[in-house]
Motif scaffolding. Structure first.
Motif, PDB file in Angstrom:
ATOM      1  N   ASP A  77     101.266 -67.886  -5.176  1.00  0.00           N
ATOM      2  CA  ASP A  77     101.988 -66.654  -4.796  1.00  0.00           C
ATOM      3  C   ASP A  77     102.471 -66.745  -3.349  1.00  0.00           C
ATOM      4  OD1 ASP A  77     102.216 -64.752  -6.903  1.00  0.00           O
ATOM      5  OD2 ASP A  77     100.034 -64.462  -6.867  1.00  0.00           O
ATOM      6  N   LEU A  78     103.554 -65.989  -3.079  1.00  0.00           N
ATOM      7  CA  LEU A  78     104.090 -65.934  -1.712  1.00  0.00           C
ATOM      8  C   LEU A  78     103.599 -64.674  -1.006  1.00  0.00           C
ATOM      9  CD1 LEU A  78     107.817 -66.906  -2.393  1.00  0.00           C
ATOM     10  CD2 LEU A  78     106.108 -68.317  -1.206  1.00  0.00           C
ATOM     11  N   VAL A  79     103.227 -64.834   0.245  1.00  0.00           N
ATOM     12  CA  VAL A  79     102.829 -63.699   1.091  1.00  0.00           C
ATOM     13  C   VAL A  79     103.965 -63.450   2.082  1.00  0.00           C
ATOM     14  CG1 VAL A  79     101.231 -62.957   2.913  1.00  0.00           C
ATOM     15  CG2 VAL A  79     100.349 -64.139   0.887  1.00  0.00           C
ATOM     16  N   ALA A  80     104.277 -62.171   2.331  1.00  0.00           N
ATOM     17  CA  ALA A  80     105.288 -61.811   3.337  1.00  0.00           C
ATOM     18  C   ALA A  80     104.612 -61.094   4.494  1.00  0.00           C
ATOM     19  CB  ALA A  80     106.339 -60.897   2.710  1.00  0.00           C
ATOM     20  N   VAL A  81     104.890 -61.562   5.699  1.00  0.00           N
ATOM     21  CA  VAL A  81     104.489 -60.836   6.906  1.00  0.00           C
ATOM     22  C   VAL A  81     105.773 -60.274   7.504  1.00  0.00           C
ATOM     23  CG1 VAL A  81     103.409 -60.971   9.186  1.00  0.00           C
ATOM     24  CG2 VAL A  81     102.580 -62.450   7.321  1.00  0.00           C
ATOM     25  N   PHE A  82     105.843 -58.946   7.620  1.00  0.00           N
ATOM     26  CA  PHE A  82     107.059 -58.299   8.127  1.00  0.00           C
ATOM     27  C   PHE A  82     107.024 -58.201   9.658  1.00  0.00           C
ATOM     28  CE2 PHE A  82     106.538 -57.047   3.756  1.00  0.00           C
ATOM     29  CZ  PHE A  82     107.822 -57.108   3.249  1.00  0.00           C
ATOM     30  N   CYS A  83     108.088 -57.663  10.211  1.00  0.00           N
ATOM     31  CA  CYS A  83     108.231 -57.547  11.680  1.00  0.00           C
ATOM     32  C   CYS A  83     108.098 -58.919  12.328  1.00  0.00           C
ATOM     33  CB  CYS A  83     107.214 -56.587  12.281  1.00  0.00           C
ATOM     34  SG  CYS A  83     107.439 -54.898  11.732  1.00  0.00           S
ATOM     35  N   ALA A  84     108.671 -59.921  11.669  1.00  0.00           N
ATOM     36  CA  ALA A  84     108.501 -61.303  12.112  1.00  0.00           C
ATOM     37  C   ALA A  84     109.760 -61.859  12.774  1.00  0.00           C
ATOM     38  CB  ALA A  84     108.132 -62.173  10.900  1.00  0.00           C
ATOM     39  N   GLY A  85     110.733 -60.976  13.024  1.00  0.00           N
ATOM     40  CA  GLY A  85     111.993 -61.469  13.586  1.00  0.00           C
ATOM     41  C   GLY A  85     111.961 -61.705  15.078  1.00  0.00           C
ATOM     42  N   ALA A  86     110.930 -61.167  15.754  1.00  0.00           N
ATOM     43  CA  ALA A  86     110.837 -61.348  17.208  1.00  0.00           C
ATOM     44  C   ALA A  86     109.457 -61.889  17.570  1.00  0.00           C
ATOM     45  CB  ALA A  86     111.063 -60.021  17.920  1.00  0.00           C
ATOM     46  N   TYR A  87     109.425 -62.768  18.536  1.00  0.00           N
ATOM     47  CA  TYR A  87     108.169 -63.336  19.043  1.00  0.00           C
ATOM     48  C   TYR A  87     107.318 -63.942  17.924  1.00  0.00           C
ATOM     49  CZ  TYR A  87     109.920 -60.518  22.816  1.00  0.00           C
ATOM     50  OH  TYR A  87     110.745 -59.975  23.751  1.00  0.00           O
ATOM     51  N   GLY A  88     107.980 -64.576  16.959  1.00  0.00           N
ATOM     52  CA  GLY A  88     107.292 -65.290  15.895  1.00  0.00           C
ATOM     53  C   GLY A  88     107.367 -66.777  16.149  1.00  0.00           C
ATOM     54  N   ALA A  89     108.397 -67.399  15.567  1.00  0.00           N
ATOM     55  CA  ALA A  89     108.519 -68.859  15.599  1.00  0.00           C
ATOM     56  C   ALA A  89     108.448 -69.416  17.019  1.00  0.00           C
ATOM     57  CB  ALA A  89     109.843 -69.265  14.946  1.00  0.00           C
ATOM     58  N   SER A  90     109.137 -68.760  17.966  1.00  0.00           N
ATOM     59  CA  SER A  90     109.218 -69.348  19.305  1.00  0.00           C
ATOM     60  C   SER A  90     108.069 -68.915  20.214  1.00  0.00           C
ATOM     61  CB  SER A  90     110.559 -68.997  19.960  1.00  0.00           C
ATOM     62  OG  SER A  90     110.613 -67.611  20.212  1.00  0.00           O
ATOM     63  N   ALA A  91     107.266 -67.965  19.776  1.00  0.00           N
ATOM     64  CA  ALA A  91     106.191 -67.474  20.650  1.00  0.00           C
ATOM     65  C   ALA A  91     104.817 -67.829  20.106  1.00  0.00           C
ATOM     66  CB  ALA A  91     106.317 -65.958  20.815  1.00  0.00           C
ATOM     67  N   SER A  92     104.761 -68.798  19.208  1.00  0.00           N
ATOM     68  CA  SER A  92     103.490 -69.178  18.594  1.00  0.00           C
ATOM     69  C   SER A  92     103.266 -70.679  18.782  1.00  0.00           C
ATOM     70  CB  SER A  92     103.512 -68.836  17.097  1.00  0.00           C
ATOM     71  OG  SER A  92     103.815 -67.469  16.907  1.00  0.00           O
ATOM     72  N   PRO A  93     102.002 -71.098  18.819  1.00  0.00           N
ATOM     73  CA  PRO A  93     101.700 -72.504  19.132  1.00  0.00           C
ATOM     74  C   PRO A  93     101.884 -73.432  17.929  1.00  0.00           C
ATOM     75  CG  PRO A  93      99.669 -71.287  18.842  1.00  0.00           C
ATOM     76  CD  PRO A  93     100.779 -70.292  18.667  1.00  0.00           C
ATOM     77  N   ALA A  94     103.141 -73.723  17.593  1.00  0.00           N
ATOM     78  CA  ALA A  94     103.457 -74.443  16.349  1.00  0.00           C
ATOM     79  C   ALA A  94     102.785 -75.814  16.268  1.00  0.00           C
ATOM     80  CB  ALA A  94     104.971 -74.593  16.209  1.00  0.00           C
ATOM     81  N   MET A  95     102.500 -76.435  17.411  1.00  0.00           N
ATOM     82  CA  MET A  95     101.936 -77.789  17.348  1.00  0.00           C
ATOM     83  C   MET A  95     100.408 -77.791  17.217  1.00  0.00           C
ATOM     84  SD  MET A  95     104.513 -79.458  17.067  1.00  0.00           S
ATOM     85  CE  MET A  95     103.672 -81.027  16.901  1.00  0.00           C
ATOM     86  N   PHE A  96      99.793 -76.607  17.244  1.00  0.00           N
ATOM     87  CA  PHE A  96      98.331 -76.535  17.158  1.00  0.00           C
ATOM     88  C   PHE A  96      97.857 -77.202  15.852  1.00  0.00           C
ATOM     89  CE2 PHE A  96      94.454 -73.505  17.101  1.00  0.00           C
ATOM     90  CZ  PHE A  96      93.694 -74.430  17.810  1.00  0.00           C
ATOM     91  N   LEU A  97      96.893 -78.059  15.972  1.00  0.00           N
ATOM     92  CA  LEU A  97      96.313 -78.810  14.845  1.00  0.00           C
ATOM     93  C   LEU A  97      97.361 -79.647  14.106  1.00  0.00           C
ATOM     94  CD1 LEU A  97      93.719 -76.280  13.379  1.00  0.00           C
ATOM     95  CD2 LEU A  97      93.433 -77.950  15.186  1.00  0.00           C
ATOM     96  N   GLY A  98      98.418 -79.989  14.831  1.00  0.00           N
ATOM     97  CA  GLY A  98      99.425 -80.874  14.241  1.00  0.00           C
ATOM     98  C   GLY A  98     100.206 -80.258  13.102  1.00  0.00           C
ATOM     99  N   GLN A  99     100.229 -78.920  13.042  1.00  0.00           N
ATOM    100  CA  GLN A  99     100.891 -78.265  11.894  1.00  0.00           C
ATOM    101  C   GLN A  99     102.419 -78.366  11.950  1.00  0.00           C
ATOM    102  OE1 GLN A  99      99.699 -76.928   9.150  1.00  0.00           O
ATOM    103  NE2 GLN A  99      97.531 -77.114   9.598  1.00  0.00           N
ATOM    104  N   GLY A 100     102.989 -78.147  13.135  1.00  0.00           N
ATOM    105  CA  GLY A 100     104.453 -78.209  13.250  1.00  0.00           C
ATOM    106  C   GLY A 100     105.128 -76.890  12.928  1.00  0.00           C
TER     107      GLY A 100
END
Ligand SMILES: Cc1ncc(COP(=O)(O)O)c(C=O)c1O
Length: 408
Positions: free
Chosen positions: A378-401
């Motif tokens: 199943d897919l989960v949706a987290v809303f209010c994700a258009g700001a401070y999501g992708a660019s404000a989170s530690p994408a490289m943590f644990l090598g996730q990307g």
């Protein structure tokens, strides 16, 4: 069961699935080729801009704070929607230039601007919102060396903050801007150096839902700009009034009454003192423009029970959604709006926590909330994700990307 935040307006269901911009979540995942995925709706951003234009006085220009979301296709879409862009780094300058945006529409605020960033901005004709006397001296020296007349504004550290805001950017000691009482002397130096004087940037706070508090801050900002201009002895060319318009993230949050903010600002602008009579005003918004237009989609890879509690383990997490996990400036963790996207119109059947794939107890997207029974896949949706999501989170943590991103 803990409550979830309110799902923003503009989302519906098709065949029982969450629909974003008229397309099913599963279809969008197929289009992107993978999860986790951020989807941004162009239509919802356009709607928000239209609401702002209708509510705010026509004299007030609308700027986009690129820090909220610098996704390249979104920046390109913004060019026709807003009047200006505020950037916070040389990196954002590169992104915005790559999107083909005219540097004359850009202002650059932010402490700690390096010489190379100042040089790139001055050479491109970007307005610098100066954060200190030291930065002003460096900017003037760089402009002199380049043989360019720099476009300079001063960011003022006001003596007040935005009441009720999630992030206070004024009122007392701050690393941002120049303390108000030292501003006239600095403007004198800028004028004496022959720079192209642009005006003031006064940003008192962010994420406020209280219209009266925003109106009060705008009134104080206008009064401060007038007082400083009188002391400078010149009419003010431009005044960036800041922003701070918040969006409802959490249970009980009430959307901002935009009409009353606009009406109060209209009244203020109708009674301006002489030094502001010709001033061009703008507001600078990030999350209010794009926050509710974005959804983060992540897939359940495991369903497990521990000591009677159900965990839906997803392939996403705080490395893309630091804010939703409660680790981006919140004191008490509360649930964002989260839903099972693939069973969007199904009733609540169980209590479960949605967690990410990182090996830390911090990685929680929803805590003990009510959902329809969801299974692996199943897919989960987290809303209010258009700001401070992708660019404000530690994408490289644990090598996730990074997650995939899609503007639709
Ligand atoms: C100078 C400045 N401009 C704009 C913003 C954007 O704020 P928001 O996304 O809440 O509108 C911030 C946020 O901290 C800021 O510091």
């Amino acid at each position: 069961m803990k409550p979830l935040g309110p799902i923003p307006a503009g989302y519906g269901a098709i065949d029982g699935e969450l629909a974003i911009a008229g397309r099913k979540a599963s279809e969008l995942v197929e289009l992107a080729g993978r999860t986790p995925l951020f989807v941004y709706s162009r239509e919802l951003v356009e709607q928000r801009v239209a609401e702002l234009r209708a509510a705010l006085p026509a004299r007030v220009a609308l700027h986009y704070a690129v820090k909220a979301n610098p996704h390249a296709p979104l920046l390109a879409a913004m060019t026709g929607l807003v009047d200006g862009f505020d950037i916070a780094s040389g990196g954002e300058l590169e992104m915005i230039r790559a999107a083909g945006i005219n540097p004359a529409r850009i202002s650059f605020a932010g402490p700690g601007k390096r010489d190379a960033e100042l040089e790139a901005a001055i050479a491109a004709g970007v307005t610098l919102n100066l954060e200190s006397e030291g930065e002003a001296a460096r900017a003037l020296a760089i402009a002199d060396r380049l043989g360019v007349v720099p476009k300079l504004a001063v960011r003022v550290n006001p003596d007040f903050d935005l009441k009720g805001s999630g992030m206070k950017m004024g009122g007392g000691a701050k690393p941002f801007g120049v303390d108000a009482e030292r501003v006239p002397a600095l403007v004198g130096t800028i004028l004496a150096a022959g720079a192209d004087w642009q005006g003031f940037h006064i940003f008192a706070g962010s994420q406020a839902l209280d219209a009266a508090a925003i109106a009060d801050t705008q009134a104080q900002t206008i009064a401060l700009a007038a007082r400083l201009s009188r002391e400078v002895g010149q009419p003010l060319p431009k005044c960036n009034l800041g922003g701070g318009f918040g969006i409802p993230y959490f249970p009980g949050d009430i959307p901002l009454d935009l009409a009353s903010v606009g009406a109060a600002l209209g009244e203020r602008l109708a009674q301006l003192p002489a030094e502001l009579a010709e001033t061009r005003f703008c507001i600078e918004l990030g999350r209010y423009l794009v926050g509710e237009a974005g959804v983060y989609l992540t897939r359940i890879v495991d369903r497990k029970v521990s000591h009677g509690e159900t965990y839906l383990v997803t392939d996403g997490g705080l490395h893309h959604q630091l804010a939703a996990s409660g680790n981006f400036g919140t004191v008490v963790r509360r649930n964002y709006p989260v839903a099972i996207a693939s069973r969007f119109d199904a009733p609540v059947e169980e209590e479960a926590s949605v967690v990410g794939c990182l090996c830390t107890p911090l990685d929680r997207l929803a805590d003990k909330a009510g959902f329809p029974r969801a299974e692996v896949g199943d897919l989960v949706a987290v809303f209010c994700a258009g700001a401070y999501g992708a660019s404000a989170s530690p994408a490289m943590f644990l090598g996730q990307g990074p997650a995939a991103e899609l503007l639709v």
